[in-house]
Design a protein around this motif. Structure first.
Motif, PDB file in Angstrom:
ATOM      1  N   THR A  49       0.378  -2.965   2.154  1.00 45.89           N
ATOM      2  CA  THR A  49      -0.633  -3.738   1.443  1.00 45.89           C
ATOM      3  C   THR A  49      -0.548  -3.418  -0.046  1.00 45.89           C
ATOM      4  O   THR A  49       0.021  -2.398  -0.448  1.00 45.89           O
ATOM      5  CB  THR A  49      -2.045  -3.427   1.960  1.00 45.89           C
ATOM      6  N   LEU A  50      -1.132  -4.288  -0.858  1.00 42.59           N
ATOM      7  CA  LEU A  50      -1.084  -4.080  -2.294  1.00 42.59           C
ATOM      8  C   LEU A  50      -2.272  -4.742  -2.975  1.00 42.59           C
ATOM      9  O   LEU A  50      -2.931  -5.609  -2.395  1.00 42.59           O
ATOM     10  CB  LEU A  50       0.232  -4.579  -2.874  1.00 42.59           C
ATOM     11  N   THR A  51      -2.553  -4.305  -4.197  1.00 41.18           N
ATOM     12  CA  THR A  51      -3.664  -4.846  -4.964  1.00 41.18           C
ATOM     13  C   THR A  51      -3.267  -4.921  -6.426  1.00 41.18           C
ATOM     14  O   THR A  51      -2.354  -4.212  -6.877  1.00 41.18           O
ATOM     15  CB  THR A  51      -4.932  -3.978  -4.787  1.00 41.18           C
ATOM     16  N   TYR A  52      -3.945  -5.788  -7.171  1.00 41.61           N
ATOM     17  CA  TYR A  52      -3.698  -5.965  -8.601  1.00 41.61           C
ATOM     18  C   TYR A  52      -4.930  -5.498  -9.351  1.00 41.61           C
ATOM     19  O   TYR A  52      -6.051  -5.815  -8.954  1.00 41.61           O
ATOM     20  CB  TYR A  52      -3.415  -7.434  -8.901  1.00 41.61           C
ATOM     21  N   ASP A  53      -4.737  -4.737 -10.446  1.00 39.82           N
ATOM     22  CA  ASP A  53      -5.893  -4.139 -11.130  1.00 39.82           C
ATOM     23  C   ASP A  53      -6.401  -4.935 -12.317  1.00 39.82           C
ATOM     24  O   ASP A  53      -7.322  -4.499 -13.003  1.00 39.82           O
ATOM     25  CB  ASP A  53      -5.564  -2.707 -11.572  1.00 39.82           C
ATOM     26  N   GLY A  54      -5.811  -6.107 -12.586  1.00 42.06           N
ATOM     27  CA  GLY A  54      -6.253  -6.916 -13.706  1.00 42.06           C
ATOM     28  C   GLY A  54      -5.707  -6.468 -15.044  1.00 42.06           C
ATOM     29  O   GLY A  54      -5.986  -7.083 -16.077  1.00 42.06           O
ATOM     30  N   ALA A  55      -4.937  -5.385 -15.046  1.00 46.31           N
ATOM     31  CA  ALA A  55      -4.388  -4.840 -16.289  1.00 46.31           C
ATOM     32  C   ALA A  55      -2.873  -4.734 -16.235  1.00 46.31           C
ATOM     33  O   ALA A  55      -2.277  -3.870 -16.876  1.00 46.31           O
ATOM     34  CB  ALA A  55      -5.006  -3.471 -16.574  1.00 46.31           C
ATOM     35  N   GLY A  56      -2.259  -5.591 -15.432  1.00 44.18           N
ATOM     36  CA  GLY A  56      -0.804  -5.632 -15.391  1.00 44.18           C
ATOM     37  C   GLY A  56      -0.156  -4.639 -14.453  1.00 44.18           C
ATOM     38  O   GLY A  56       1.053  -4.396 -14.552  1.00 44.18           O
ATOM     39  N   ARG A  57      -0.921  -4.093 -13.501  1.00 45.43           N
ATOM     40  CA  ARG A  57      -0.356  -3.105 -12.588  1.00 45.43           C
ATOM     41  C   ARG A  57      -0.655  -3.470 -11.134  1.00 45.43           C
ATOM     42  O   ARG A  57      -1.767  -3.888 -10.807  1.00 45.43           O
ATOM     43  CB  ARG A  57      -0.925  -1.714 -12.878  1.00 45.43           C
ATOM     44  N   LEU A  58       0.367  -3.303 -10.296  1.00 42.40           N
ATOM     45  CA  LEU A  58       0.198  -3.396  -8.854  1.00 42.40           C
ATOM     46  C   LEU A  58       0.114  -1.989  -8.277  1.00 42.40           C
ATOM     47  O   LEU A  58       0.786  -1.067  -8.753  1.00 42.40           O
ATOM     48  CB  LEU A  58       1.383  -4.108  -8.201  1.00 42.40           C
ATOM     49  N   PHE A  59      -0.683  -1.834  -7.230  1.00 44.02           N
ATOM     50  CA  PHE A  59      -0.749  -0.583  -6.483  1.00 44.02           C
ATOM     51  C   PHE A  59      -0.433  -0.905  -5.025  1.00 44.02           C
ATOM     52  O   PHE A  59      -1.010  -1.825  -4.445  1.00 44.02           O
ATOM     53  CB  PHE A  59      -2.115   0.067  -6.632  1.00 44.02           C
ATOM     54  N   VAL A  60       0.491  -0.158  -4.462  1.00 44.18           N
ATOM     55  CA  VAL A  60       1.063  -0.474  -3.155  1.00 44.18           C
ATOM     56  C   VAL A  60       0.835   0.683  -2.186  1.00 44.18           C
ATOM     57  O   VAL A  60       1.089   1.845  -2.526  1.00 44.18           O
ATOM     58  CB  VAL A  60       2.580  -0.735  -3.279  1.00 44.18           C
ATOM     59  N   VAL A  61       0.360   0.361  -0.989  1.00 41.29           N
ATOM     60  CA  VAL A  61       0.345   1.342   0.093  1.00 41.29           C
ATOM     61  C   VAL A  61       1.742   1.371   0.693  1.00 41.29           C
ATOM     62  O   VAL A  61       2.188   0.406   1.306  1.00 41.29           O
ATOM     63  CB  VAL A  61      -0.695   0.978   1.166  1.00 41.29           C
ATOM     64  N   ASP A  62       2.450   2.472   0.460  1.00 40.83           N
ATOM     65  CA  ASP A  62       3.807   2.652   0.962  1.00 40.83           C
ATOM     66  C   ASP A  62       3.695   3.471   2.242  1.00 40.83           C
ATOM     67  O   ASP A  62       3.647   4.696   2.227  1.00 40.83           O
ATOM     68  CB  ASP A  62       4.645   3.372  -0.091  1.00 40.83           C
ATOM     69  N   GLN A  63       3.649   2.759   3.356  1.00 41.86           N
ATOM     70  CA  GLN A  63       3.170   3.332   4.617  1.00 41.86           C
ATOM     71  C   GLN A  63       3.943   4.564   5.063  1.00 41.86           C
ATOM     72  O   GLN A  63       3.375   5.639   5.250  1.00 41.86           O
ATOM     73  CB  GLN A  63       3.208   2.267   5.710  1.00 41.86           C
ATOM     74  N   ASN A  64       5.226   4.435   5.261  1.00 40.51           N
ATOM     75  CA  ASN A  64       5.979   5.566   5.796  1.00 40.51           C
ATOM     76  C   ASN A  64       6.254   6.642   4.761  1.00 40.51           C
ATOM     77  O   ASN A  64       6.600   7.770   5.112  1.00 40.51           O
ATOM     78  CB  ASN A  64       7.296   5.082   6.424  1.00 40.51           C
ATOM     79  N   ALA A  65       6.097   6.291   3.491  1.00 37.83           N
ATOM     80  CA  ALA A  65       6.189   7.302   2.443  1.00 37.83           C
ATOM     81  C   ALA A  65       4.886   8.081   2.305  1.00 37.83           C
ATOM     82  O   ALA A  65       4.854   9.101   1.610  1.00 37.83           O
ATOM     83  CB  ALA A  65       6.548   6.651   1.113  1.00 37.83           C
ATOM     84  N   ARG A  66       3.829   7.593   2.969  1.00 39.49           N
ATOM     85  CA  ARG A  66       2.491   8.196   2.869  1.00 39.49           C
ATOM     86  C   ARG A  66       2.094   8.373   1.415  1.00 39.49           C
ATOM     87  O   ARG A  66       1.704   9.451   0.966  1.00 39.49           O
ATOM     88  CB  ARG A  66       2.442   9.536   3.613  1.00 39.49           C
TER      89      ARG A  66
END
Length: 337
Positions: free
Chosen positions: A111-128
């Motif tokens: 899953t991923l989300t956008y912070d409105g400031a030009g950045r994505l944050f990603v849940v990298d599942q198997n990398a925990r």
């Protein structure tokens, strides 16, 4: 025949007709990808290929970002042209490396989300781990990495370790929220410091109870979404729930919703949900406290008379367009083979 193949998804826009979002008034069209085969190729519309996408988010600037789970990559779809490009990662190559664009490695991003400031944050599942992508440069960095030892608290975490991350959402004010599916909590992460705390729920106390902060109980929090009114919406054990971010107050909005895999709050207070288990996109009306059906998908597109290319019998995620447009919702769907 009749089985789900999550490696054959597509991304499609659902466009309610002018005049409302009542049942039967929407149309579903294919934006990018194809239901006939998996792959990793960039391209325009149907020429692009994906491999088991799990999450998607819009940036409000005309782009849709997709966590291409099976390819270990993050993809971008330009909505105006349906052009698909790979933003970060290399198809078919998993890993934990930070770096620029294709030099970075992911390990089954979900899953991923956008912070409105030009950045994505990603849940990298198997990398925990929670990974951060600067969209202007394509730089990928690890924001938080969690230990594999469930019985030992992670550095910076309070009230125990994060066990199994699922949904992620940003409040646009420097905070992330993560659904700890197995740990029965919703966590807060301060981006600037990486500090982790519990917004609501109690670790390993699996139940369904409204309340404030640690006094509330979750069963299996999954999808998350933040609205512009300071509310965090959570799918949990066939229910739609709401957390007031400022106070941690948890209330249950709707029950008996089959499997909510995506949530898209609108600026007008309505909340759209992808009810994958019932093959429905539904709308929650906060003024009446009721759910209505926005769009019904075919459980079996062939036998139900739908065009198999356009049909999306399984949904993995749902998002709005990021610009407050009520008439555009995006879903990731799977197909049967």
């Amino acid at each position: 025949a009749g089985r789900r193949d999550t490696a054959l998804p597509d991304a499609a826009w659902h466009r309610p007709s002018e005049g409302g979002a009542e049942a039967g008034r929407g149309t579903l069209s294919l934006l990018a990808g194809a239901t006939g085969g998996r792959g990793d190729g960039d391209g325009i519309g149907k020429a692009a290929r994906f491999n088991a996408q799990e999450g998607l988010v819009a940036d409000g600037k005309g782009n849709l970002y997709v966590a291409d789970h099976g390819n270990h990559t993050i993809r971008r779809i330009v909505l105006a042209t349906a052009e698909v490009t790979t933003v970060a990662g290399t198809p078919g190559v998993s890993g934990l490396d930070d770096g620029l664009g294709s030099q970075a490695r992911f390990y089954l991003p979900t899953t991923l989300t956008y912070d409105g400031a030009g950045r994505l944050f990603v849940v990298d599942q198997n990398a925990r781990a929670i990974r951060k992508i600067a969209l202007d440069t394509g730089r990928v960095d690890t924001l938080v990495a969690f230990s594999n030892q469930d019985l030992v608290a992670d550095a910076g975490a309070t009230w125990g370790p994060v066990r199994n991350m699922r949904g992620i959402a940003s409040d646009g004010q420097g905070n992330l929220f993560v659904a700890d599916y197995s740990g029965c909590t919703v966590r807060k992460i301060v981006v600037a410091t990486g500090a982790i705390s519990i917004l609501a729920g109690a670790p390993d106390q699996r139940a369904m109870a409204d309340g404030i902060g640690l006094d509330a109980r979750f069963f299996s929090p999954f999808a998350l979404a933040v609205d512009k009114r300071g509310n965090l919406f959570v799918s949990d054990n066939w229910s739609l729930r709401k957390i007031v971010i400022a106070s941690g107050e948890v209330t249950t909005l709707a029950k008996a919703v089959n499997v909510i895999v995506g949530i898209a709050p609108h600026d007008n207070g309505e909340v759209f949900i992808a009810d994958s288990g019932s093959y429905l996109v539904r709308k929650f009306d906060p003024s009446s406290g009721t759910l209505s059906t926005l769009f019904a998908l075919a459980a079996d597109p062939v036998n139900d008379g739908q065009d198999a290319e356009q049909a999306t019998p399984f949904m993995n995620a749902l998002t709005g367009d990021g610009a407050g447009n009520l008439n555009r919702l995006a879903v990731i769907g799977g197909c049967r083979q």
